[in-house]
Design a protein around this motif. Sequence first.
Motif, PDB file in Angstrom:
ATOM      1  N   LYS A   6       0.842  -1.196   0.000  1.00  0.00           N
ATOM      2  CA  LYS A   6       0.000   0.000   0.000  1.00  0.00           C
ATOM      3  C   LYS A   6       0.879   1.250   0.000  1.00  0.00           C
ATOM      4  O   LYS A   6       1.881   1.323   0.702  1.00  0.00           O
ATOM      5  CB  LYS A   6      -0.894  -0.020   1.244  1.00  0.00           C
ATOM      6  CG  LYS A   6      -2.179   0.759   1.076  1.00  0.00           C
ATOM      7  CD  LYS A   6      -2.967   0.865   2.383  1.00  0.00           C
ATOM      8  CE  LYS A   6      -3.650   2.212   2.436  1.00  0.00           C
ATOM      9  NZ  LYS A   6      -3.634   2.821   3.760  1.00  0.00           N
ATOM     10  N   GLY A   7       0.481   2.240  -0.811  1.00  0.00           N
ATOM     11  CA  GLY A   7       1.228   3.490  -0.812  1.00  0.00           C
ATOM     12  C   GLY A   7       2.485   3.459  -1.654  1.00  0.00           C
ATOM     13  O   GLY A   7       3.216   4.438  -1.719  1.00  0.00           O
ATOM     14  N   SER A   8       2.740   2.320  -2.311  1.00  0.00           N
ATOM     15  CA  SER A   8       3.933   2.243  -3.158  1.00  0.00           C
ATOM     16  C   SER A   8       3.512   2.199  -4.621  1.00  0.00           C
ATOM     17  O   SER A   8       2.408   1.772  -4.940  1.00  0.00           O
ATOM     18  CB  SER A   8       4.752   1.001  -2.817  1.00  0.00           C
ATOM     19  OG  SER A   8       4.153  -0.157  -3.366  1.00  0.00           O
ATOM     20  N   ILE A   9       4.391   2.658  -5.494  1.00  0.00           N
ATOM     21  CA  ILE A   9       4.087   2.594  -6.925  1.00  0.00           C
ATOM     22  C   ILE A   9       5.236   1.959  -7.688  1.00  0.00           C
ATOM     23  O   ILE A   9       6.372   1.900  -7.210  1.00  0.00           O
ATOM     24  CB  ILE A   9       3.799   3.987  -7.533  1.00  0.00           C
ATOM     25  CG1 ILE A   9       5.026   4.901  -7.436  1.00  0.00           C
ATOM     26  CG2 ILE A   9       2.593   4.638  -6.879  1.00  0.00           C
ATOM     27  CD1 ILE A   9       4.919   6.139  -8.302  1.00  0.00           C
ATOM     28  N   ILE A  10       4.893   1.487  -8.868  1.00  0.00           N
ATOM     29  CA  ILE A  10       5.876   0.963  -9.802  1.00  0.00           C
ATOM     30  C   ILE A  10       6.139   2.041 -10.849  1.00  0.00           C
ATOM     31  O   ILE A  10       5.198   2.575 -11.432  1.00  0.00           O
ATOM     32  CB  ILE A  10       5.335  -0.316 -10.460  1.00  0.00           C
ATOM     33  CG1 ILE A  10       5.324  -1.444  -9.417  1.00  0.00           C
ATOM     34  CG2 ILE A  10       6.159  -0.696 -11.691  1.00  0.00           C
ATOM     35  CD1 ILE A  10       4.421  -2.593  -9.779  1.00  0.00           C
TER      36      ILE A  10
END
Lengths: 475, 475
Positions: free
Chosen positions: A34-38
């Motif tokens: 959660k809260g992370s992006i690629i």
Amino acid sequence: MKQIEKITPQKENFARWYTDVVQNGDLMAYGSTKGSIIFKPLSYGIWQNIQQNLDKEFKKLNVKNVYLPLLIPENLLNKEKDHLKGFNPELATITEVGGKKLSEKYFIRPTSETLFCDFFANEVESYNDLPLILNQWVNVLRWEKTTNPFLRTREFLWQEGHTIHATKKEAMDLTKKMINVYHKFLKDYLALPTIIGRKTEHEKFAGAEVTLTVEAMMKDGKALQSGTSHYIGQNFSKPFKIAFKNINNEEEYAYETSWGVSTRLLGALIMAHGDDRGIIIPPKIAPIQIDIVTLFANKNEGVLEAAKNIKKSLSKFRVELDSSDKMPGFKAANSEIHGTPIRIEVGPRDLETNEVIIVRRDTLEKIKCLIENIKEKVTKLLDEIQTNLYEKALERLNANFVVCENWEEFEKAISEQKFAVTLFEGNGEDEVKIKELTGASTRCILPKNSFNFKKSKCFYTNKKSNRIVIFAKAY
Amino acid sequence: MKQIEKITPQKENFARWYTDVVQNGDLMAYGSTKGSIIFKPLSYGIWQNIQQNLDKEFKKLNVKNVYLPLLIPENLLNKEKDHLKGFNPELATITEVGGKKLSEKYFIRPTSETLFCDFFANEVESYNDLPLILNQWVNVLRWEKTTNPFLRTREFLWQEGHTIHATKKEAMDLTKKMINVYHKFLKDYLALPTIIGRKTEHEKFAGAEVTLTVEAMMKDGKALQSGTSHYIGQNFSKPFKIAFKNINNEEEYAYETSWGVSTRLLGALIMAHGDDRGIIIPPKIAPIQIDIVTLFANKNEGVLEAAKNIKKSLSKFRVELDSSDKMPGFKAANSEIHGTPIRIEVGPRDLETNEVIIVRRDTLEKIKCLIENIKEKVTKLLDEIQTNLYEKALERLNANFVVCENWEEFEKAISEQKFAVTLFEGNGEDEVKIKELTGASTRCILPKNSFNFKKSKCFYTNKKSNRIVIFAKAY
């Protein structure tokens, strides 16, 4: 792969427009945490170009790159109390390895002042060893509660410069020099005009004496802090014992700075330049500068060959060729949503007269061009697009400053999402209160006399004032 | 800064020599966390050059760079059991944030197969979306018990490529292609000859079907695994449900590969080329290719000016000028310990005849050169040094293969720190046993007939065999 879906118009809902373009424009995907992006190839490609070009600017100033560890032992972060207090709620903490509890906790770096200080303390003995001007390109982690792709993510990529100097003046000079490097770089490469100023006590970096900032304006009028440079003074060098023998052979504590820009810049360029068709990437940092698309190549043998020859002739640029059988309209939309500065359409009709159509992403203007002139034309156009993007952004910035001498003017300016230029003598509590009431925060303190006021009075406290402070809603 | 201290000769104690040169050669410092190191400007500069040049090779093969998150949620890593088992004891685990316990644990990536798989599963629908050929340059963490700078550190930097394909053949071809990219890159840039082979079942990557490796030989005769490329097949695509509609419109699981090289390469180049004076950096990846040092510049005005002019004329190379007042011997030693390929000494005596002395770091040969010829001479010398380093390393490699047909020959070869070439049909337990007895492990399986044997018999089990396996002690 996902199809291109409808993009919400900016005027209808800017926040939704942003989410639409970053997802449909193949910039990012949400990560497993959660809260992370690629970062997909397009956004990572922009970041790599930012990195490479900014690194060249750093090298001109003798900045040396290093790499310090990801983990900060608990005892190290405890050494500077303001700093710890500022970051503590967001610290991801390692307490076990392979199921076994560790005897000491480790934090994932939210920033690396403490690690650099620990390193500096061992490296420096005399003034001859100074200055040390170091930088690293790394990931950092801050466990944010609310996140937004690129703008605020738990993990982000950045560069963090850390320097130590023998004198206060030298450190302060470097702090200023670096904020000017950012200002110029954002202008020249990201086509992003920014305001240089100083943060208030309330908004400055946890542990710094002075924080300088470059603030940009997004298309919705909100501010985005785009880079900061901190004069840290001896706040860390004392607890970390970064002492050196000065020229008089006396023991003295070193003077420190730190400065950084992050992948927030991707958010900045999307929201400063994008339109209802997608993002627009400034040519100098575009991973793909030119999309060549074939039209009806399946019905005409010459089209693909011509497109390939054009690609070859443009090899000094970053070019991609889309020779698929998809419909012309789809290909155009695909190029536009991804923000490629120039699209070249190669179709059977124009080929008859040895021409192609060049489409500018910024103005959507269509230009007929003889194939033999294409290299020259494209060179010129890429320059023009870079300049035009900057000028449009600058125009918008200048048109949206509002000098506010009282609360009514201030409230109105903020509710219209403009940059409110004020005289302000309030303290941190006042800033908190103003933010509660209007959503605006102080962006920076400007140099004296940069704007004209009728009265020398704080718009909020009514105290005598000549401190010019910009307020705005901000990302 | 630290003074240059005595370096232990390689013959006296190779391990101590290594520790001496990495510390005194300003390559690293120990970090604040046990088992971690700081990459100083020299080692990070080498890594940046490796990165930039290898990235160019990747781009030629249409590899796209991305960035995936640092953290792996516990449930994700649990999906592939062999993989989890392989990494579990070394997993740094986040259990709390800002003092508050989390409801789910997160691991710092030891490698990113699981994260890529989770991403791939959302990106792929049909064979039209394949292949996906991605790579990232990142930090990873494995909580190793015994560490050694660059060679084995808890945190290290690497690139990890991850690809998925529509067919087994295509994936297997890519696995081979990438190991060849590494082989050629190590040869061309790091002047490092390597052997390409396949890992045994016992030594292969946790989760892979096939692991290909490039193995280098260090100056002490030990092996160093310098890069690996894994054919993963459907081992992950099944649990992660990376399914696509194939050309016959049937649902199929994708075929996967992964491949990487890391900052271990810094250890490799130090131990493959260094000598008793310090490290030797191959010119193509040297952050500084040429040191210009002035001799007695304080006694002769012309020296500094000449040195500056020479620096200017060599601007196409990476050059540093040391015009300090330190003694000539100190300056020479300083350049040598840092491994700069070429040193140019500018002194008053040679200047009288418009000459300088060029010193090769690899052979220590001193060459007189007219200033007007310097650019041409240096260009040629850098090429020669690059080639010479490779040839010397290749010669050593070839001289240290020993074909072993029985246990006695094997034991002797290993005790002499050579590469034992054997026929071997043993299993994992046999490999463990052999390692206990001799310290040697299997490095790789070679193609058939790459060496000649009198008998077709396993040296250890006496079973019939024609499987050629190299054993060696290894880092």
